[in-house]
Design a protein around this motif. Structure first.
Motif, PDB file in Angstrom:
ATOM      1  N   PRO A  12      29.468  41.405  35.246  1.00  0.00           N
ATOM      2  CA  PRO A  12      29.972  40.879  36.723  1.00  0.00           C
ATOM      3  C   PRO A  12      28.739  40.940  37.674  1.00  0.00           C
ATOM      4  O   PRO A  12      27.983  41.664  37.504  1.00  0.00           O
ATOM      5  N   HIS A  41      28.557  41.722  40.936  1.00  0.00           N
ATOM      6  CA  HIS A  41      28.471  43.016  41.795  1.00  0.00           C
ATOM      7  C   HIS A  41      27.659  44.029  40.835  1.00  0.00           C
ATOM      8  O   HIS A  41      27.086  44.834  41.750  1.00  0.00           O
ATOM      9  N   SER A  99      40.434  49.340  29.172  1.00  0.00           N
ATOM     10  CA  SER A  99      41.025  48.428  30.150  1.00  0.00           C
ATOM     11  C   SER A  99      41.224  47.239  29.419  1.00  0.00           C
ATOM     12  O   SER A  99      41.500  46.344  30.105  1.00  0.00           O
ATOM     13  N   HIS A 139      33.091  45.823  30.790  1.00  0.00           N
ATOM     14  CA  HIS A 139      31.910  45.152  32.033  1.00  0.00           C
ATOM     15  C   HIS A 139      30.778  44.181  31.064  1.00  0.00           C
ATOM     16  O   HIS A 139      29.932  43.892  31.974  1.00  0.00           O
ATOM     17  N   ALA A 184      29.658  50.782  41.132  1.00  0.00           N
ATOM     18  CA  ALA A 184      30.248  49.466  41.298  1.00  0.00           C
ATOM     19  C   ALA A 184      31.309  49.181  40.230  1.00  0.00           C
ATOM     20  O   ALA A 184      32.110  48.485  40.499  1.00  0.00           O
ATOM     21  N   HIS A 189      34.508  51.461  40.442  1.00  0.00           N
ATOM     22  CA  HIS A 189      35.142  51.719  42.104  1.00  0.00           C
ATOM     23  C   HIS A 189      35.443  50.196  42.606  1.00  0.00           C
ATOM     24  O   HIS A 189      35.704  50.129  43.814  1.00  0.00           O
ATOM     25  N   GLY A 190      34.769  49.161  41.997  1.00  0.00           N
ATOM     26  CA  GLY A 190      34.679  47.898  42.467  1.00  0.00           C
ATOM     27  C   GLY A 190      35.656  46.962  41.982  1.00  0.00           C
ATOM     28  O   GLY A 190      36.788  47.602  41.641  1.00  0.00           O
ATOM     29  N   GLU A 191      35.373  45.740  41.969  1.00  0.00           N
ATOM     30  CA  GLU A 191      36.544  44.613  41.528  1.00  0.00           C
ATOM     31  C   GLU A 191      36.580  44.861  40.044  1.00  0.00           C
ATOM     32  O   GLU A 191      35.919  44.955  39.170  1.00  0.00           O
ATOM     33  N   ASP A 192      38.089  44.756  39.724  1.00  0.00           N
ATOM     34  CA  ASP A 192      38.485  44.509  38.584  1.00  0.00           C
ATOM     35  C   ASP A 192      38.318  43.315  37.791  1.00  0.00           C
ATOM     36  O   ASP A 192      38.951  42.156  38.298  1.00  0.00           O
ATOM     37  N   THR A 193      37.180  43.098  36.852  1.00  0.00           N
ATOM     38  CA  THR A 193      36.973  41.732  36.296  1.00  0.00           C
ATOM     39  C   THR A 193      37.502  41.758  34.798  1.00  0.00           C
ATOM     40  O   THR A 193      37.294  40.402  34.275  1.00  0.00           O
TER      41      THR A 193
END
Length: 416
Positions: free
Chosen positions: A53, A55, A214, A244, A290, A293-297
């Motif tokens: 990702p 970010h 996940s 990720h 990131a 604790h950031g966006e779920d991609t």
């Protein structure tokens, strides 16, 4: 005068890792001859067009000037704080930055933790099928793998009674891979509670490889084991490689939970071994906060219409249409583990099949026996290719299995 060959460690003869072994070497030779192969042997997202990702990439780029020095042997403080906070949200007992270890991927941490744990002859309970690194690391750290069966007729879930029956005076740990590689099984909470009870009764360390935590399909759910284990020492492994899509960054972590006093010796041993290798790769550690604790991609990729979901659908539909294959539908992770059945399975050898599939159909898969199972009628494929590519793969597999089935029919006719 010719020199004698350099002797190598004898126990390497007990280690198998066909994921990158003989078949993969033959694939490279064929590619060198100009053959275009479809390689389904490794769960390597970047090789199939996935990218980490943005970010996460930015998090590294913004701190690249800070990545030159060694860091603490357990990892960057801010990275360990982010991991500990993530596990506290899950309910992991005694999760703290001091009990987090960052490594060069989960692979390094599996080896390091078993080296910290095992004395010669100690036993580790491992699933069969397993991810073969677990067996290899146990063997090369002078331990003995003892396998509990995860049978296809039971949805590739283990039987807690069998696990309990395998515990001996030399048993040190129970390993779980959840969601599972190679089968895609996701372990229900009730099953995990039963396994925790066995570990508590015998005072065993729990080691749970949760790198695919996940990556779930349909109504499948992931239950982390550490909150169920309570004060029982537990190592939970995770990383950036799969969820990720950042395999090449080599960023993994292990969280040591449970009673700090009971796990104190293990903590110190892992810290010592971590110090001997100085530290893990630093740049990738700046992406951990990131990532967690950031966006779920990953969820959109696993939902209907998402690429992983549709790849899984392509595999399931292709096998449903096959005359020769059966499948326990993967609930999570990045793989399917089909079985060859019927006439095509008569005299079937998974390694011979994989080699012939490579040589005649330009498809590379991993033989099922590479995952430490006694049967030889399974193989593993990754779900990372485009769905249409997977449909083409199974068309080619069906062609080869048709030939096997016809050969069996001809043999039966000759006997008659």
């Amino acid at each position: 005068m010719s020199l004698p060959p350099v002797k190598t460690r004898e126990r390497l003869s007990e280690v198998r890792y066909e994921i990158r072994g003989e078949l993969a070497r033959r694939a490279r030779e064929l590619e060198g001859q100009g053959r275009k192969l479809i390689k389904l042997n490794i769960g390597n997202p970047g090789a199939f067009g996935f990218r980490a990702p943005e970010h996460l990439q930015r998090a590294i780029a913004d701190r690249i000037a800070d990545t030159d020095p060694y860091t603490h042997q357990q990892g960057l403080p801010q990275a360990r704080e982010a991991i500990a906070a993530f596990h506290k949200q899950r309910g992991t007992p005694n999760a703290s930055p001091e009990r987090v270890f960052v490594g060069n991927g989960v692979s390094e941490l599996i080896d390091l933790s078993l080296r910290a744990l095992l004395n010669p002859g100690d036993e580790v309970l491992l699933p069969s099928p397993d991810y073969p690194l677990w067996s290899a690391a146990t063997i090369l750290n002078d331990g003995r793998p003892v396998y509990y069966r995860c049978l296809p007729e039971n949805g590739f879930l283990p039987d807690p009674e069998e696990i309990a029956s395998l515990v001996s005076s030399r048993t040190r740990a129970i390993v779980l891979i959840n969601p599972n590689n190679p089968t895609g099984a996701a372990y229900p909470r009730e099953l995990l509670e039963q396994i925790v009870a066995i570990a508590q009764r015998h005072k065993l360390l729990l080691m749970c490889d949760e790198i695919y935590d996940s990556i779930l399909y349909g109504d499948a759910a992931f239950t982390p084991i550490a909150p169920l284990a309570g004060d029982l020492p537990c190592l939970s492994f995770g990383g950036l490689s799969k969820v990720h899509r950042a395999c090449g960054w080599r960023v993994g972590w292990a969280v040591l939970s449970g009673d700090p006093v009971a796990s104190g010796n293990l903590h110190h041993a892992m810290d010592l071994l971590g110090a001997l290798r100085l530290c893990a790769n630093v740049p990738g550690q700046f992406a951990i906060e990131a990532a967690l604790h950031g966006e779920d991609t990953i969820a959109p990729l696993c939902a209907p219409g998402g690429r992983l979901f549709e790849a899984r659908r392509a595999v399931m539909e292709s096998i449903a249409e096959s005359r020769h294959l059966q499948l326990v539908a993967p609930a999570g992770a990045l793989y399917a583990f089909p079985a060859v059945t019927g006439a095509a399975a008569q005299g079937f050898d998974d390694h011979r099949f994989a080699l012939e599939l490579l040589e005649t159909q330009d498809v590379l898969v991993v033989p099922g026996s590479s995952f430490n199972v006694p049967y030889r009628n399974h193989f593993r494929v990754t779900l990372l290719p485009q769905p249409d590519d997977l449909r083409e793969v199974f068309r080619r597999i069906e062609c080869l299995l048709d030939r096997y089935a016809q050969a069996d029919a001809d043999a039966q006719a000759a006997v008659a």
